[in-house]
Design a protein around this motif. Structure first.
Motif, PDB file in Angstrom:
ATOM      1  N   MET A   1       0.438  -1.273  -0.023  1.00 38.78           N
ATOM      2  CA  MET A   1      -0.212  -0.102   0.228  1.00 38.78           C
ATOM      3  C   MET A   1       1.233   1.916  -0.229  1.00 38.78           C
ATOM      4  SD  MET A   1      -2.485   1.217   2.845  1.00 38.78           S
ATOM      5  CE  MET A   1      -1.263   1.507   3.566  1.00 38.78           C
ATOM      6  N   LYS A   2       0.269   1.928  -0.474  1.00 39.28           N
ATOM      7  CA  LYS A   2       1.055   3.579  -0.807  1.00 39.28           C
ATOM      8  C   LYS A   2      -0.163   4.732  -0.606  1.00 39.28           C
ATOM      9  CE  LYS A   2       2.901   5.506  -4.798  1.00 39.28           C
ATOM     10  NZ  LYS A   2       3.439   5.187  -5.398  1.00 39.28           N
ATOM     11  N   ILE A   3       0.884   5.719   0.699  1.00 40.98           N
ATOM     12  CA  ILE A   3      -0.242   6.884   0.721  1.00 40.98           C
ATOM     13  C   ILE A   3       0.530   7.977   0.136  1.00 40.98           C
ATOM     14  CG2 ILE A   3      -1.478   8.223   2.266  1.00 40.98           C
ATOM     15  CD1 ILE A   3      -1.843   6.025   3.775  1.00 40.98           C
ATOM     16  N   GLU A   4       0.166   9.180  -0.378  1.00 39.80           N
ATOM     17  CA  GLU A   4       0.903  10.189  -0.755  1.00 39.80           C
ATOM     18  C   GLU A   4       0.196  11.378  -0.905  1.00 39.80           C
ATOM     19  OE1 GLU A   4       3.803  11.903  -5.103  1.00 39.80           O
ATOM     20  OE2 GLU A   4       2.816  10.084  -5.003  1.00 39.80           O
ATOM     21  N   GLN A   5       0.559  12.242  -0.224  1.00 41.20           N
ATOM     22  CA  GLN A   5      -0.124  13.205   0.067  1.00 41.20           C
ATOM     23  C   GLN A   5       0.403  14.497  -0.802  1.00 41.20           C
ATOM     24  OE1 GLN A   5       1.403  16.310   3.473  1.00 41.20           O
ATOM     25  NE2 GLN A   5      -0.892  16.301   3.553  1.00 41.20           N
ATOM     26  N   ILE A   6      -0.368  15.070  -2.128  1.00 37.08           N
ATOM     27  CA  ILE A   6       0.424  15.740  -3.378  1.00 37.08           C
ATOM     28  C   ILE A   6      -0.365  17.356  -2.507  1.00 37.08           C
ATOM     29  CG2 ILE A   6       0.254  15.716  -5.467  1.00 37.08           C
ATOM     30  CD1 ILE A   6      -0.996  13.201  -5.854  1.00 37.08           C
ATOM     31  N   TYR A   7       0.400  17.966  -2.083  1.00 35.60           N
ATOM     32  CA  TYR A   7      -0.022  18.830  -1.545  1.00 35.60           C
ATOM     33  C   TYR A   7       0.752  20.289  -2.203  1.00 35.60           C
ATOM     34  CZ  TYR A   7      -0.491  22.799   2.571  1.00 35.60           C
ATOM     35  OH  TYR A   7      -1.024  22.966   2.970  1.00 35.60           O
ATOM     36  N   THR A   8      -0.522  21.260  -2.319  1.00 32.51           N
ATOM     37  CA  THR A   8      -0.346  22.655  -3.660  1.00 32.51           C
ATOM     38  C   THR A   8       0.333  23.635  -1.940  1.00 32.51           C
ATOM     39  OG1 THR A   8      -0.954  21.713  -5.260  1.00 32.51           O
ATOM     40  CG2 THR A   8      -1.176  23.760  -5.678  1.00 32.51           C
TER      41      THR A   8
ATOM     42  N   CYS B   1       0.737  26.852  -2.674  1.00 31.00           N
ATOM     43  CA  CYS B   1      -0.404  28.342  -3.354  1.00 31.00           C
ATOM     44  C   CYS B   1      -1.442  27.793  -2.617  1.00 31.00           C
ATOM     45  CB  CYS B   1       0.352  28.579  -4.479  1.00 31.00           C
ATOM     46  SG  CYS B   1      -0.791  27.501  -6.233  1.00 31.00           S
ATOM     47  N   LEU B   2      -1.860  26.829  -2.901  1.00 31.22           N
ATOM     48  CA  LEU B   2      -3.620  27.207  -2.038  1.00 31.22           C
ATOM     49  C   LEU B   2      -3.502  26.329  -0.873  1.00 31.22           C
ATOM     50  CD1 LEU B   2      -5.538  25.255  -5.468  1.00 31.22           C
ATOM     51  CD2 LEU B   2      -5.498  28.228  -4.693  1.00 31.22           C
ATOM     52  N   ALA B   3      -2.496  25.315  -0.614  1.00 28.89           N
ATOM     53  CA  ALA B   3      -2.670  25.385   0.919  1.00 28.89           C
ATOM     54  C   ALA B   3      -3.612  24.323   1.482  1.00 28.89           C
ATOM     55  CB  ALA B   3      -2.765  26.444   2.625  1.00 28.89           C
ATOM     56  N   GLN B   4      -3.125  23.208  -0.440  1.00 28.68           N
ATOM     57  CA  GLN B   4      -4.278  22.412  -0.656  1.00 28.68           C
ATOM     58  C   GLN B   4      -3.411  21.015  -0.630  1.00 28.68           C
ATOM     59  OE1 GLN B   4      -4.810  20.541  -3.128  1.00 28.68           O
ATOM     60  NE2 GLN B   4      -6.527  19.471  -2.448  1.00 28.68           N
ATOM     61  N   GLY B   5      -4.238  20.258  -0.126  1.00 23.20           N
ATOM     62  CA  GLY B   5      -3.741  18.209   0.288  1.00 23.20           C
ATOM     63  C   GLY B   5      -3.958  17.343  -0.144  1.00 23.20           C
ATOM     64  N   ALA B   6      -3.556  17.219  -1.551  1.00 28.45           N
ATOM     65  CA  ALA B   6      -5.029  16.085  -2.331  1.00 28.45           C
ATOM     66  C   ALA B   6      -4.030  14.546  -1.820  1.00 28.45           C
ATOM     67  CB  ALA B   6      -4.802  15.980  -3.439  1.00 28.45           C
ATOM     68  N   TYR B   7      -4.825  13.171  -2.038  1.00 27.28           N
ATOM     69  CA  TYR B   7      -4.236  12.065  -1.509  1.00 27.28           C
ATOM     70  C   TYR B   7      -4.360  11.149  -2.896  1.00 27.28           C
ATOM     71  CZ  TYR B   7      -4.134  14.461   2.813  1.00 27.28           C
ATOM     72  OH  TYR B   7      -3.571  15.375   3.701  1.00 27.28           O
ATOM     73  N   TYR B   8      -2.692  10.353  -2.641  1.00 32.52           N
ATOM     74  CA  TYR B   8      -3.262   9.287  -3.663  1.00 32.52           C
ATOM     75  C   TYR B   8      -2.972   8.010  -2.748  1.00 32.52           C
ATOM     76  CZ  TYR B   8      -1.228   6.366  -7.489  1.00 32.52           C
ATOM     77  OH  TYR B   8      -0.421   4.828  -8.497  1.00 32.52           O
ATOM     78  N   ILE B   9      -3.101   7.081  -3.156  1.00 33.89           N
ATOM     79  CA  ILE B   9      -3.797   5.605  -2.662  1.00 33.89           C
ATOM     80  C   ILE B   9      -3.755   4.400  -3.603  1.00 33.89           C
ATOM     81  CG2 ILE B   9      -4.504   3.985  -0.261  1.00 33.89           C
ATOM     82  CD1 ILE B   9      -6.570   6.629   0.209  1.00 33.89           C
ATOM     83  N   SER B  10      -2.577   3.767  -3.367  1.00 33.88           N
ATOM     84  CA  SER B  10      -3.132   2.567  -4.505  1.00 33.88           C
ATOM     85  C   SER B  10      -2.433   1.270  -3.432  1.00 33.88           C
ATOM     86  CB  SER B  10      -1.286   2.808  -5.111  1.00 33.88           C
ATOM     87  OG  SER B  10      -0.441   3.184  -4.565  1.00 33.88           O
ATOM     88  N   SER B  11      -2.962   0.324  -4.259  1.00 34.15           N
ATOM     89  CA  SER B  11      -2.796  -1.164  -3.125  1.00 34.15           C
ATOM     90  C   SER B  11      -2.951  -2.046  -4.445  1.00 34.15           C
ATOM     91  CB  SER B  11      -3.862  -1.185  -1.789  1.00 34.15           C
ATOM     92  OG  SER B  11      -3.811  -2.693  -1.144  1.00 34.15           O
ATOM     93  N   ASN B  12      -2.197  -3.522  -4.562  1.00 31.55           N
ATOM     94  CA  ASN B  12      -2.561  -4.310  -5.080  1.00 31.55           C
ATOM     95  C   ASN B  12      -3.193  -4.134  -6.743  1.00 31.55           C
ATOM     96  OD1 ASN B  12      -2.180  -7.218  -5.470  1.00 31.55           O
ATOM     97  ND2 ASN B  12      -3.821  -7.667  -3.950  1.00 31.55           N
ATOM     98  N   GLY B  13      -2.649  -3.246  -7.180  1.00 33.45           N
ATOM     99  CA  GLY B  13      -3.695  -2.744  -8.787  1.00 33.45           C
ATOM    100  C   GLY B  13      -4.284  -1.972  -8.505  1.00 33.45           C
ATOM    101  N   GLU B  14      -4.148  -1.973  -7.727  1.00 29.84           N
ATOM    102  CA  GLU B  14      -5.989  -0.509  -7.898  1.00 29.84           C
ATOM    103  C   GLU B  14      -5.552   1.071  -6.876  1.00 29.84           C
ATOM    104  OE1 GLU B  14      -9.801  -3.547  -7.971  1.00 29.84           O
ATOM    105  OE2 GLU B  14      -9.175  -2.479  -5.903  1.00 29.84           O
ATOM    106  N   ALA B  15      -6.513   1.839  -6.960  1.00 30.54           N
ATOM    107  CA  ALA B  15      -5.634   3.259  -6.534  1.00 30.54           C
ATOM    108  C   ALA B  15      -6.844   3.813  -5.992  1.00 30.54           C
ATOM    109  CB  ALA B  15      -4.795   3.645  -6.825  1.00 30.54           C
ATOM    110  N   ALA B  16      -6.982   4.840  -5.508  1.00 32.30           N
ATOM    111  CA  ALA B  16      -8.416   5.850  -5.256  1.00 32.30           C
ATOM    112  C   ALA B  16      -7.573   7.431  -4.676  1.00 32.30           C
ATOM    113  CB  ALA B  16      -8.439   5.666  -3.651  1.00 32.30           C
ATOM    114  N   ILE B  17      -8.019   8.199  -5.781  1.00 31.88           N
ATOM    115  CA  ILE B  17      -8.009   9.195  -5.323  1.00 31.88           C
ATOM    116  C   ILE B  17      -8.402  10.157  -4.366  1.00 31.88           C
ATOM    117  CG2 ILE B  17      -6.956  11.917  -5.994  1.00 31.88           C
ATOM    118  CD1 ILE B  17      -5.902   9.898  -8.570  1.00 31.88           C
ATOM    119  N   ILE B  18      -8.064  11.392  -3.364  1.00 31.36           N
ATOM    120  CA  ILE B  18      -9.283  11.898  -2.202  1.00 31.36           C
ATOM    121  C   ILE B  18      -8.717  13.596  -3.123  1.00 31.36           C
ATOM    122  CG2 ILE B  18      -9.381  12.835  -0.110  1.00 31.36           C
ATOM    123  CD1 ILE B  18      -8.581   9.713   0.718  1.00 31.36           C
TER     124      ILE B  18
END
Length: 470
Positions: free
Chosen positions: A1-8, A10-27
């Motif tokens: 499993m991988k959790i990545e915070q993608i932080y921007t 200038c907007l002080a905004q965090g998006a999130y990328y989660i992957s596990s066993n061939g599938e992923a979700a983005i928040i």
């Protein structure tokens, strides 16, 4: 499993990328989809879900474009009513992504549909909470943005927020990692920490909102000192709820280079705002008359949204050559999709064409300090909190965010000095002042930091004069 915070930042905004066993979700993705598509391709995984914590007010989310390009469904929490196809989850509904699961926790208060996503590992252990704008680090989501839509007062919403946090989040394990949607600098809260990841246990120790003795105390604490929300927030909510043009189409329409003559003609024949995104120092030395300077290297998108406000405003751009696409992308993040083109070759091409230019009277901090014995009028455009903590003695507090209100207090016959913390915000103010016909002022390079270094007297006494003309 991988959790990545993608932080921007200038907007002080965090998006999130989660992957596990061939599938992923983005928040809570940003509008440009390439960073997410690149990660999916690199990890060779399929995007299974796009989760939204709520209808965002401070940026336009990328849920629609990302869904169109990947086929992944969009998921909102209970009560959400988007104008497009989406899964409207039930409270405690579980979604599987590879070997992990995400449980929906409906947490109304910031907005009625606001939801958090609780992540469990393959063994069923609670690992993390993607808390959206419900729980920040050091703060909670402001409860005053959804009053009209919910037909409730901010106190009513704050009460719901209390129930959500104290009933659903605080009972979770202290070891839980909290991944919020925003950090310090966002207008979605008032007291956010610089850190972007923390544990729930530590937040119980340091977050004022999580240490209140009862609901009434919580309501008072989270509603006290709230500043008015930026004017563009409502428009961004509408875009996120109803839909928007694809970013690819926006870029195609906006990336139009105009020679100086065509640029001038278009400026004259339309009601376009001339937006110059160069550094404040370069802008001061020369710019197209009536231009507004909001530098791309600062908190660009939030200031555009705050000061221009109307996302339908047509815009003509002046940028450093090569930055046009970056500027248009950042504008699109806050819903400003109506760029009519940019000055090809930058401001240098304007000069080479022999066109008229304007300048700002920018002075050094030492020059102002040398004048302080003559009791000059000094305007500090920093935030109220910055001013109240410390400021130049006898300076007036006139925050940049409210310039449209206080600008009429200025006596155009009386010279004044204007500064911020470092020169970014004061140049924005200077450009607006000159565009409105005010020219009897000097802007201080380097701002408050430079003034302190130059020996300016300082105080925390608040000047009580109500108007600049007093």
């Amino acid at each position: 499993m991988k959790i990545e915070q993608i932080y921007t930042g200038c907007l002080a905004q965090g998006a999130y990328y989660i992957s596990s066993n061939g599938e992923a979700a983005i928040i809570d993705p940003l509008r440009e989809t390439k960073p997410y598509l690149d990660r999916l391709n690199q990890d060779k995984v399929t995007l299974k879900y796009i989760f939204e914590t709520h209808f965002h007010a401070d940026f336009v989310s990328g849920h629609l474009d990302l869904s169109q390009k990947t086929g992944a469904p969009i998921v909102f929490g209970p009560t959400a009513q988007p104008a497009f196809a989406a899964i409207i989850a039930e409270d405690h509904q579980v979604f599987t992504v590879g070997d992990v699961t995400l449980k929906v926790l409906h947490t109304p208060g910031h907005t009625m549909e606001s939801s958090c996503y609780l992540l469990f590992d393959a063994a069923g252990k609670e690992l993390a909470l993607f808390s959206g704008d419900t729980l920040f680090l050091g703060d909670v989501g402001r409860p005053d943005l959804a009053q009209k839509a919910a037909n409730m007062s901010q106190d009513d919403l704050a009460g719901l927020l209390y129930d959500s946090i104290y009933g659903k989040i605080l009972p979770l394990p202290d070891s839980l990692t909290i991944y919020p949607a925003h950090g310090a600098g966002s207008a979605c809260g008032k007291n956010m920490m610089q850190q972007t990841v923390d544990t729930l246990g530590n937040q119980k120790q340091v977050n004022y909102a999580l240490k209140q003795p009862n609901k009434q105390a919580f309501i008072q604490a989270v509603t006290e000192g709230l500043l008015p929300p930026p004017a563009y927030f409502g428009m961004n909510v509408a875009l996120n709820k109803k839909g928007y043009e694809s970013l690819d189409k926006v870029l195609n329409q906006s990336l139009v280079g105009l020679d100086p003559e065509t640029f001038a003609q278009r400026a004259e024949s339309t009601n376009a705002l001339l937006l110059d995104t160069r550094d404040a120092g370069d802008f001061a030395k020369g710019f197209i008359p009536q231009s507004i300077n909001i530098g791309i290297k600062g908190d660009f998108a939030p200031w555009v949204g705050n000061l221009i406000a109307d996302v339908n405003q047509p815009i003509l751009l002046v940028t450093d050559p090569g930055q046009e696409e970056e500027v248009i992308t950042r504008l699109s993040r806050v819903g400003f999709d109506h760029v009519l083109g940019y000055l090809k070759g930058g401001f240098e091409s304007w000069l080479l064409a022999g066109k008229e230019m304007d300048t700002v009277n920018r002075i050094t901090a030492t020059t102002l300090v040398d004048q302080l014995s003559n009791t000059p009028k000094v305007i500090d455009v920093r935030k109220e909190g910055e001013y109240e903590a410390e400021h130049v003695a006898e300076a007036f507090s006139k925050p940049l965010a409210y310039i449209n209100s206080w600008i009429t207090d200025i006596d155009p016959k009386e010279h004044f000095y204007i500064h911020c913390a470092g020169g970014y915000r004061s140049m924005i103010a200077a450009s607006i002042l000159q565009a409105r016909g005010y020219r009897n002022f000097s802007e201080v390079a380097g701002g408050y930091k430079a003034l302190l270094e130059a020996g300016a007297p300082r105080t925390d006494f608040v000047c009580q004069s109500k108007t600049l003309g007093a």
